[in-house]
Design an enzyme around this catalytic site. Sequence first.
Site, PDB file in Angstrom:
ATOM      1  N   HIS A  19       0.809  -1.222   0.000  1.00  0.00           N
ATOM      2  CA  HIS A  19       0.000   0.000   0.000  1.00  0.00           C
ATOM      3  C   HIS A  19       0.845   1.276   0.000  1.00  0.00           C
ATOM      4  CE1 HIS A  19      -3.932  -1.960   0.510  1.00  0.00           C
ATOM      5  NE2 HIS A  19      -3.261  -2.871   1.184  1.00  0.00           N
ATOM      6  N   ASP A  30       3.373   9.292  -2.088  1.00  0.00           N
ATOM      7  CA  ASP A  30       2.274   8.549  -1.479  1.00  0.00           C
ATOM      8  C   ASP A  30       1.932   7.353  -2.359  1.00  0.00           C
ATOM      9  OD1 ASP A  30       0.576   8.256   0.673  1.00  0.00           O
ATOM     10  OD2 ASP A  30      -0.352  10.219   0.436  1.00  0.00           O
TER      11      ASP A  30
END
Length: 462
Positions: free
Chosen positions: A157, A364
Amino acid sequence: MSRLIIISNRVSAPKDSHSGAQGGLAVALSAALRENGGIWFGWSGETIDQFNGHIHFQQGGGVTTAMVDLEEQDVDEYYNGYANRTLWPLFHYRIDLAEYERGFAGGYQRVNDRFADTVRPLVQPSDVIWIQDYHMFPLGQSLRERGCDNRIGFFLHIPWPPRRLLGALPEAAELVRTLFAYDVIGFHTQEWLDSFCDYAIDDLGAQLDGDVLTLDGRQLQVMAAPIGIDTTEFVAASKSPTARLAYRRMRDSAVGRDLIVGVDRLDYSKGLEERFLGYERFLQEHPEERKEVFLLQIAPPSRGAVESYRKIRATLEGLSGRINGAYADVDWVPIRYVNQGYPRDQLAGIYRAARIGLVTPLRDGMNLVAKEYVAAQDPADPGVLILSRFAGAAAQLEGGAVLINPYSAEEMSDAIVQALKMDRDERIARWRTMMDNVEGEDVIWWRKKFTDALMAPAKVDA
């Protein structure tokens, strides 16, 4: 039908799906467990004096969770240490903040072995196992060593760093080799997937054929599957009584001013210091706008035991105080800086009230705040998303978001001006482009894409 065993660092205890407290990942994984049956296994968040492998079972909402307690040393070395002081900064391109300690690496492997020892008796021969995120890179290998020949998948993730950056990790080659114990690995973007393949091919000698990497006779399917939000649920939440109240409170407190909102966990990867400096540049360059806007930055603290997180909090407190001291008036404060979290339905109302969503991470893996902001907007009068081009979400939302380099205060200032001056027709067109993606590639689409690959029969060489 195969059961699904989900393993993650922390487990989302069963909750009422309408409480607004569950994140998108928890919603997706819970739905997968309800459809397939199975168990969600991980750390309870609690500590004990000596690890004993005792499992705490809970049931609720059609989901069974199984949690274990860890020792303080486990938490210090595995979680605060290797996961969040070594891997997290390195994988977010902050090599300057990464700490390398043999004790961290040893504790990381020890905890993954403990997880494997504990969960292995729960696994039935037909089960499919799905392991989540950077806390558990070696868990698949640990399970294989304990005789587990089930289909095992892994999803990352966070970003995967470029091969030369990953080379700064002392045991990089060993870590990547352990990942070939999995059958399927997923990444949020093609960029992260390509970086992984580059290292496996150039540094380890793996071969790539289509979407399958082969190393030492072991085949690994790789895929890019960007996670989404539960769009239907979030749109509904944005229209709930709680959201409407939050919307009215924000509009009333704005007294006619335009709201710029940022919502981020307090983390150096989120670019909050750079965001404040970019907003300050905007105030400097556009004095006519100073009392027409304000920035609401919501930043709940996290990982307080890690020194770099304490430093970023102190830096932001000082920076927001300096900016407010320089520009505030008796009836206006340029930055409202809030160190607490809010339920998702309240956030939906705040997003809807904001003329600009400012999502500017330095790096991110995805960033779901960007997608939540889009989903919460009024279709007839939507706000503008300003998005870092270094967020994973930029690959999907680039057609509608105003993309910026978060390191550039000038770009951020210019983007704020562009967003404030953007007419309604352009805002609607940009929003519609983004919303099509947010609706089409939601969290259910993401989960199904990965589990379909994981539950498919293994590919066999011709």
